[in-house]
Design a protein around this motif. Structure first.
Motif, PDB file in Angstrom:
ATOM      1  N   MET A   1      39.982  43.529  34.819  1.00 39.06           N
ATOM      2  CA  MET A   1      41.357  43.412  35.232  1.00 39.06           C
ATOM      3  C   MET A   1      41.910  42.061  34.753  1.00 39.06           C
ATOM      4  SD  MET A   1      42.867  44.044  38.971  1.00 39.06           S
ATOM      5  CE  MET A   1      43.761  42.697  39.667  1.00 39.06           C
ATOM      6  N   LYS A   2      43.115  42.080  34.258  1.00 40.04           N
ATOM      7  CA  LYS A   2      43.751  40.893  33.708  1.00 40.04           C
ATOM      8  C   LYS A   2      44.307  40.025  34.848  1.00 40.04           C
ATOM      9  CE  LYS A   2      47.376  39.614  30.518  1.00 40.04           C
ATOM     10  NZ  LYS A   2      48.463  40.098  29.678  1.00 40.04           N
ATOM     11  N   ALA A   3      44.083  38.725  34.767  1.00 41.69           N
ATOM     12  CA  ALA A   3      44.591  37.813  35.792  1.00 41.69           C
ATOM     13  C   ALA A   3      46.095  37.647  35.624  1.00 41.69           C
ATOM     14  CB  ALA A   3      43.905  36.457  35.671  1.00 41.69           C
ATOM     15  N   THR A   4      46.798  37.686  36.732  1.00 33.75           N
ATOM     16  CA  THR A   4      48.247  37.499  36.711  1.00 33.75           C
ATOM     17  C   THR A   4      48.644  36.458  37.746  1.00 33.75           C
ATOM     18  OG1 THR A   4      48.586  39.261  38.328  1.00 33.75           O
ATOM     19  CG2 THR A   4      48.716  39.875  35.994  1.00 33.75           C
ATOM     20  N   TYR A   5      49.778  35.850  37.525  1.00 31.32           N
ATOM     21  CA  TYR A   5      50.296  34.849  38.453  1.00 31.32           C
ATOM     22  C   TYR A   5      51.423  35.462  39.274  1.00 31.32           C
ATOM     23  CZ  TYR A   5      52.983  30.907  40.160  1.00 31.32           C
ATOM     24  OH  TYR A   5      53.679  30.047  40.959  1.00 31.32           O
TER      25      TYR A   5
END
Length: 117
Positions: free
Chosen positions: A1-5
């Motif tokens: 899963m891609k890290a998001t802010y």
């Protein structure tokens, strides 16, 4: 899963306007009328749901430490996406400019306590 802010302000607003969350543990509710006061008082003895923050058409947000114009835009976008008829009153200790951020982060006296001496 891609890290998001996801900004904290956006997380809090989405928690307020999320209809699937019956209670918001990070938000304190203050009774506004007799009905809300009875619901809050009776909930100590019986299983009564407290009013949800999004039930009221007016939302007060107080941001300690200042607010940036981009955060004001974020508030407007989140509220218009989730509950367009809600009025939001944003209060803050100051309106921050981009030039204020480095000054607040790197000034020498920011770590010493303000004890009024």
């Amino acid at each position: 899963m891609k890290a998001t802010y996801r900004p904290v302000l956006k997380q809090v607003l989405e928690e307020i306007f999320n209809p699937s969350r019956p209670e918001c543990p990070d938000i304190e509710h203050t009774s506004g009328g007799l009905t809300d006061l009875l619901k809050t008082g009776i909930s100590m003895f019986m299983k009564v749901t407290r009013p949800h923050p999004s039930d009221h058409p007016l939302l007060f947000l107080f941001l300690v430490g200042g607010v940036t114009p981009s955060e004001l835009r974020l508030i407007r976008e989140v509220v218009s996406t989730h509950k367009a008829g809600t009025q939001v009153l944003v209060l803050s200790t100051r309106l921050l400019r981009p030039a204020d951020i480095p000054h607040l982060l790197f000034r020498a006296a920011r770590l010493s306590p303000d004890i009024g001496v």
